[in-house]
Scaffold this motif. Structure first.
Motif, PDB file in Angstrom:
ATOM      1  N   PHE A  51     -50.933  23.821  -5.628  1.00 50.21           N
ATOM      2  CA  PHE A  51     -51.916  23.492  -4.595  1.00 50.21           C
ATOM      3  C   PHE A  51     -53.302  23.922  -5.063  1.00 50.21           C
ATOM      4  N   SER A  55     -58.783  21.682  -2.311  1.00 50.80           N
ATOM      5  CA  SER A  55     -58.306  20.444  -1.698  1.00 50.80           C
ATOM      6  C   SER A  55     -57.877  20.708  -0.251  1.00 50.80           C
ATOM      7  N   TRP A  60     -52.251  17.671   1.862  1.00 49.14           N
ATOM      8  CA  TRP A  60     -51.192  18.031   0.917  1.00 49.14           C
ATOM      9  C   TRP A  60     -49.849  18.149   1.641  1.00 49.14           C
ATOM     10  N   ARG A  63     -48.528  14.773   2.933  1.00 40.79           N
ATOM     11  CA  ARG A  63     -47.984  13.973   1.835  1.00 40.79           C
ATOM     12  C   ARG A  63     -46.582  14.465   1.465  1.00 40.79           C
TER      13      ARG A  63
END
Length: 180
Positions: A51, A55, A60, A63
Motif C-alpha cells: 500500500f 494513495s 485500494w 478494489r
C-alpha cells in the motif's frame, strides 16, 4: 495519530462500515458481505507493504473487495440460495409509523437498486454513497471516466423510472459524488 501515520490495520477498523456497505451493495447478502469484508481485510493486512501511503486507502480497499467479489462470482456460477437484504427487519427509527415508512422506502429503493445491472450499481454506490469522484471511481473499477459518467447517468435514469424519485443533478468529473 493522523491518517498518513496510521497502519493498514488501524485504517481498516475505521473503514469497516464503508467496506461492509459496498460489499452488501455488490452481493445483496449481509452474511456473504461479512465474509467478503473479512477476506478483504485479511488480504489488505497481508499486502500492507504494497500500500502506497500517498494513495487513497478507500480506493485500494474497494478494489480489493471488488476483486474478491469477482473471484467469488467466477467460483459460484451455479450458486445456491442466499439471504435477501429486503427480508431485514432491523431498520431502526424513532416511531413506529416512521419505521414503517422508512422500511417501505428502503425496500422500494433496494428493490430498484437490485434491478440495476451490476456495473450501474457499482458506479452508483461508489459515487453517490461512498462519495468518490468520478475519476476515483474510474480508477477503482479500472474503466474510463466517461464510462463512469455514462453508467451513472443510466443508473440514475433507471432508478428514477423504477421509483419515481428524482436523484439529483449532473456533476463535473472532478467533483465528489454524494447525490443520487
Amino acid at each position: 495519530m493522523t491518517n498518513d501515520m496510521q497502519t493498514v490495520p488501524e485504517r481498516l477498523v475505521a473503514f469497516l462500515p464503508n467496506l461492509r456497505r459496498f460489499a452488501i451493495s455488490l452481493c445483496r447478502s449481509r452474511e456473504l458481505a461479512d465474509d467478503l469484508v473479512q477476506a478483504a481485510c485479511e488480504r489488505a493486512i497481508l499486502a500492507a507493504g504494497s500500500f502506497a501511503p500517498d494513495s487513497r486507502f478507500d480506493a485500494w480497499m474497494f478494489r480489493i473487495l471488488r476483486n474478491l467479489w469477482i473471484d467469488h462470482l467466477r467460483r459460484q456460477k451455479t450458486a445456491g440460495p442466499h439471504d435477501d437484504i429486503d427480508e431485514a427487519r432491523d431498520v431502526s427509527v424513532p416511531s413506529g409509523e416512521a419505521a414503517a415508512h422508512a422500511r417501505m422506502d428502503l425496500a422500494e429503493v433496494m428493490a430498484a437498486l437490485q434491478k440495476l445491472p451490476e456495473e450501474q450499481r457499482e458506479v452508483l454506490v461508489l459515487v453517490c454513497v461512498e462519495e468518490f469522484s468520478y475519476r476515483d471511481a474510474a480508477d477503482v473499477l479500472s474503466i474510463p471516466i466517461g464510462t463512469v459518467m455514462s453508467r451513472l447517468a443510466r443508473a440514475r435514469k433507471n432508478l428514477m423510472e423504477l421509483t419515481g424519485i428524482s436523484f439529483g443533478e449532473r456533476r463535473s468529473p472532478d467533483m465528489k459524488g454524494g447525490v443520487l
